[in-house]
Enzyme design. Structure first.
Site, PDB file in Angstrom:
ATOM      1  N   LYS A   1       3.891   6.038   5.428  1.00 25.57           N
ATOM      2  CA  LYS A   1       2.642   4.617   4.862  1.00 25.57           C
ATOM      3  C   LYS A   1       3.011   4.192   5.258  1.00 25.57           C
ATOM      4  O   LYS A   1       4.403   3.876   4.808  1.00 25.57           O
ATOM      5  CB  LYS A   1       2.641   5.715   3.592  1.00 25.57           C
ATOM      6  CG  LYS A   1       1.487   4.732   2.799  1.00 25.57           C
ATOM      7  CD  LYS A   1       0.135   5.059   3.798  1.00 25.57           C
ATOM      8  CE  LYS A   1      -0.879   4.026   2.957  1.00 25.57           C
ATOM      9  NZ  LYS A   1      -0.943   2.670   3.625  1.00 25.57           N
TER      10      LYS A   1
ATOM     11  N   SER B   1       0.598  -1.198  -0.250  1.00 26.40           N
ATOM     12  CA  SER B   1      -0.093  -0.157  -0.008  1.00 26.40           C
ATOM     13  C   SER B   1       0.651   1.440   0.233  1.00 26.40           C
ATOM     14  O   SER B   1       0.303   2.358  -0.722  1.00 26.40           O
ATOM     15  CB  SER B   1      -1.125  -0.242   1.227  1.00 26.40           C
ATOM     16  OG  SER B   1      -1.979  -0.973   0.934  1.00 26.40           O
TER      17      SER B   1
ATOM     18  N   SER C   1       1.933  -3.380   2.910  1.00 25.74           N
ATOM     19  CA  SER C   1       2.060  -4.990   2.868  1.00 25.74           C
ATOM     20  C   SER C   1       1.301  -5.540   1.669  1.00 25.74           C
ATOM     21  O   SER C   1       0.361  -5.545   1.368  1.00 25.74           O
ATOM     22  CB  SER C   1       1.215  -5.544   4.249  1.00 25.74           C
ATOM     23  OG  SER C   1       2.448  -4.905   5.153  1.00 25.74           O
TER      24      SER C   1
ATOM     25  N   TYR D   1     -10.392   2.673   5.284  1.00 22.12           N
ATOM     26  CA  TYR D   1      -9.209   2.274   4.493  1.00 22.12           C
ATOM     27  C   TYR D   1      -9.695   1.198   3.881  1.00 22.12           C
ATOM     28  O   TYR D   1      -9.948   0.346   3.818  1.00 22.12           O
ATOM     29  CB  TYR D   1      -8.259   1.791   5.387  1.00 22.12           C
ATOM     30  CG  TYR D   1      -6.354   1.806   5.093  1.00 22.12           C
ATOM     31  CD1 TYR D   1      -5.817   2.636   4.386  1.00 22.12           C
ATOM     32  CD2 TYR D   1      -6.838   0.250   4.496  1.00 22.12           C
ATOM     33  CE1 TYR D   1      -5.041   2.684   3.688  1.00 22.12           C
ATOM     34  CE2 TYR D   1      -5.025   0.300   3.911  1.00 22.12           C
ATOM     35  CZ  TYR D   1      -3.694   2.027   3.259  1.00 22.12           C
ATOM     36  OH  TYR D   1      -3.123   1.294   2.885  1.00 22.12           O
TER      37      TYR D   1
ATOM     38  N   LYS E   1      -0.366   3.370  -2.997  1.00 18.35           N
ATOM     39  CA  LYS E   1      -1.342   4.718  -3.025  1.00 18.35           C
ATOM     40  C   LYS E   1      -0.301   6.109  -2.825  1.00 18.35           C
ATOM     41  O   LYS E   1      -0.632   6.230  -3.438  1.00 18.35           O
ATOM     42  CB  LYS E   1      -1.430   4.305  -1.980  1.00 18.35           C
ATOM     43  CG  LYS E   1      -2.411   2.827  -1.579  1.00 18.35           C
ATOM     44  CD  LYS E   1      -3.926   3.377  -0.885  1.00 18.35           C
ATOM     45  CE  LYS E   1      -4.418   1.849  -0.236  1.00 18.35           C
ATOM     46  NZ  LYS E   1      -3.638   0.161  -0.543  1.00 18.35           N
TER      47      LYS E   1
ATOM     48  N   GLU F   1      -0.377   9.999   6.054  1.00 14.53           N
ATOM     49  CA  GLU F   1      -0.883  10.070   6.800  1.00 14.53           C
ATOM     50  C   GLU F   1       0.291  10.663   7.781  1.00 14.53           C
ATOM     51  O   GLU F   1       1.388  10.177   7.702  1.00 14.53           O
ATOM     52  CB  GLU F   1      -0.811   9.156   7.301  1.00 14.53           C
ATOM     53  CG  GLU F   1      -2.296   7.990   6.769  1.00 14.53           C
ATOM     54  CD  GLU F   1      -1.971   6.253   7.042  1.00 14.53           C
ATOM     55  OE1 GLU F   1      -1.069   5.768   8.509  1.00 14.53           O
ATOM     56  OE2 GLU F   1      -2.648   5.507   6.130  1.00 14.53           O
TER      57      GLU F   1
END
Length: 399
Positions: free
Chosen positions: A341, A90, A344, A176, A93, A298
């Site tokens: 961030k 991820s 996995s 999420y 992203k 984040e």
């Protein structure tokens, strides 16, 4: 819900940062001290969680340091080195968000546009009315973490989205979701009139100066592609899925990832639209307790508390819907933030964290999916050393 940070609080945090140990304190610790700190953080972690190999890259004051551990593949014992490609899950992203922000900077879309504008099949549906911004911040109304097993191709994806009904009003809850940010990237690519994979590999990655970052690993680089290891110890690599490239499909090296981190901390020298895009991904739109949600990234006020970052990556935040406080106006990314961030796949685990005001950052890539809590704790130990890291030299170490 905890109170939002006021401008005064942000100013206080920035002042505390500038008065603390920043770049000028870097001379206190030498390369050996940094290497010792990384070893002490990584070696026990690998042993405790049976991680075959890891690549760690750190940056301090514009200088890079590399630390490679273990093997990229158990069979044959090929060691992790600077060319080893890892799946980053991820963390992908963050690239998707950068592409979407680049599309906005180029005039191809606006984050306030609704989804149906770029996918007309969604016209009249609940999701079709949802803004790109709500998709990109997981606030579309409760899209799940993964697609149902029956969604196996693009047509079934469109049917799923067209018939999906939200549990919450858009913009009120963060849940999420791979389908949410996956659709965000898919629509961004449609706005630019090209396939997502092509835009990433032929436009975005080259523009960022990333030469070893891929959606599809080319045949010539397959020998550098690490094997991940599942819970049963068997070698695995990510399997194709709907919107996989957009949500979790990037493979890269620690060197390219630390270069991406540095671009996020200081984008000077990049194309003006790309600079604007990077800044856009750091804009805070919603808040869940101490965590500020940007586009994929984040963020936490710096100095950040370890417990706050752990809470922001907890199952309660990752797996459940959480009510949000919308930031009106959106929070333009102050430098005094910790940005991070996790990512996995079944066989890989990654973590990226950086503090622009301190000019420090850490990239951790592993060929085993080990607990996020352990990644964050290890990175915090390294960050503590990086606050005093040397400002000269470029180092690499293999263990």
């Amino acid at each position: 819900m905890k109170k939002l940070f006021t401008k005064r609080m942000w100013a206080f945090a920035a002042a505390a940062l500038l008065c603390g140990t920043s770049a000028h304190a870097a001379d206190r610790v030498g390369q050996a001290g940094l290497e010792r700190a990384v070893n002490e953080a990584i070696r026990p972690l690998m042993k405790a969680h049976n991680v075959p190999g890891m690549a760690v890259a750190v940056t301090a004051g514009g200088k890079q340091y590399y630390f490679n551990y273990g093997v990229a593949a158990k069979e044959g014992g090929r060691k992790v080195d600077g060319d080893t490609l890892f799946e980053i899950g991820s963390v992908s992203k963050t690239f998707t968000a950068t592409l979407a922000a680049y599309a906005q900077a180029s005039g191809a879309l606006s984050l306030t546009d609704n989804a149906a504008r770029y996918l007309p099949q969604l016209a009249g549906s609940s999701l079709g009315k949802t803004s790109l911004l709500d998709l990109g911040t997981y606030a579309a109304g409760g899209l799940p973490l993964q697609f149902p097993d029956a969604v196996t191709d693009t047509d079934k994806m469109v049917d799923y989205f067209r018939n999906w009904h939200p549990r919450y009003a858009a913009g009120t809850h963060r849940q999420y979701s791979n389908p949410s940010i996956g659709l965000f990237g898919y629509l961004a690519a449609r706005s630019m009139g090209q396939p997502f994979d092509a835009l990433m590999e032929k436009t975005l990655f080259p523009a960022l100066g990333l030469r070893s970052t891929y959606i599809t690993v080319p045949k010539a680089r397959m020998g550098d592609y690490a094997y991940g290891y599942a819970k049963d110890g068997k070698p695995v690599r990510v399997t194709p899925g709907v919107l996989d490239a957009e949500a979790y499909g990037v493979k890269t090296t620690s060197a390219d990832m630390i270069r991406f981190v540095e671009a996020n901390m200081n984008s000077a020298g990049l194309d003006a639209r790309l600079q604007q895009a990077i800044a856009g991904t750091h804009t805070g739109y919603v808040k869940v307790d101490d965590m500020v949600q940007g586009l994929a990234w984040e963020m936490y006020a710096w100095p950040a508390k370890l417990d706050s970052v752990l809470a922001g990556s907890s199952p309660q935040v990752v797996l459940e819907a959480n009510p949000v406080t919308r930031l009106e106006p959106p929070l333009s990314a102050p430098a005094s933030m910790l940005v991070n961030k996790t990512g996995s796949t079944n066989g890989f685990g990654a973590y990226v964290v950086y503090v622009p005001a301190q000019r420090i950052g850490v990239v951790m890539l592993a060929n085993r999916n080990f607990p996020v809590t352990e990644r964050v704790k290890a990175a915090f130990r390294i960050l503590a050393a990086l606050e005093q890291a040397p400002g000269g030299g470029r180092a690499a170490a293999s263990m």
